[in-house]
Scaffold this motif. Structure first.
Motif: not given
Length: 275
Positions: A158-167
């Protein structure tokens, strides 16, 4: 008019359906010809020489002649019978699911070498593994990647933010994982940290390596759900083999065999064909 020479091709038998009193239409999947529908004449007779070579989930070398509307199988030689697939209900169910996925996603007479090698390699692994469902899930993820439906696991869809491992969340309709902010805004289903990590591991690892990973039952169920939703988006509908699996589970609870379920399905096909 010159006589057309028979085609010779390696292929995996995906499924069959009855034709008349003695014949079957076999759906073959070939690396050079793609999906091919061919008539196996006389295979429902007791002394047929072709019958053992055109069983579903067999790999063989086939001779094909062009008939009026369908190919006709002129000869066949088994290359791999994968007996452990036919002798084990769990392996057979997963193999049928993979075969149906290929059947539903390919066009007639369109070469698909990479998908053929993926199916063959997965059936090889399925024949020797003690974790059939893991092999099928690995196949499913690689299938999605090959067919252009690779789930996004690095950036939020959706927003192209980098994905972390949680949430994170998983939004199959949008094409993959969403970040915590977008998930908290109501986008996607929950994507647990272990399943997110497993998806990433499956993508970069071999099928054999994936079968060695220990996964809790609730995590396996979550992974199954996400992959199923992605498949439904890719194929626009629920797979028939899921209905087969449900029928098989019901039959086993009443003491029936997989062969009985398959026979019931064949009778249904014959009845529909007669209408």
């Amino acid at each position: 008019m010159p006589r057309i020479r028979p085609i010779r091709t390696e292929a995996i038998v995906l499924r069959q359906r009855p034709l008349g009193d003695a014949d079957r239409i076999c759906v073959l999947f070939s690396p050079t010809r793609g999906r091919v529908e061919a008539v196996a004449k006389g295979v429902r007779r007791p002394l047929s020489k072709l019958a053992g070579h055109v069983e579903p989930l067999n790999r063989g070398q086939f001779g094909l002649a062009q008939g009026r509307s369908l190919h006709v199988i002129t000869d066949a030689q088994t290359l791999d019978a994968w007996p452990s697939l036919h002798d084990d209900v769990d392996r057979m169910t997963e193999a049928l699911s993979m075969a149906e996925l290929v059947d539903r996603s390919t066009d007639l007479d369109v070469a698909s070498g990479p998908l053929y090698m993926l199916l063959k390699g997965s059936l090889d692994e399925l024949a020797r593994t003690s974790s059939p469902s893991v092999v099928r899930r690995w196949f499913t993820l690689r299938f999605l990647d090959q067919q252009g439906y690779q789930p996004e696991l690095d950036e939020c869809v959706r927003c192209r933010a980098a994905l972390g491992p949680e949430g994170n969340g998983y939004a199959a309709a949008d094409g993959g994982a969403v970040c915590p902010n977008c998930h908290q805004a109501g986008v996607g289903q929950r994507l647990s940290s272990p399943v997110f990590g497993l998806l990433r591991y499956m993508r970069r690892s071999s099928c054999e390596a994936t079968t060695r990973v220990r996964v809790a039952a609730d995590e396996a169920a979550e992974l199954e759900r996400h992959l199923r939703l992605s498949l439904e988006q890719a194929l626009d509908g629920r797979l028939r083999s899921s209905s087969f699996t449900e029928a098989l589970e019901r039959a086993e609870s009443y003491g029936h065999s997989a062969a009985s379920v398959a026979a019931d399905r064949e009778r249904e096909e014959q009845e529909r064909a007669a209408v």
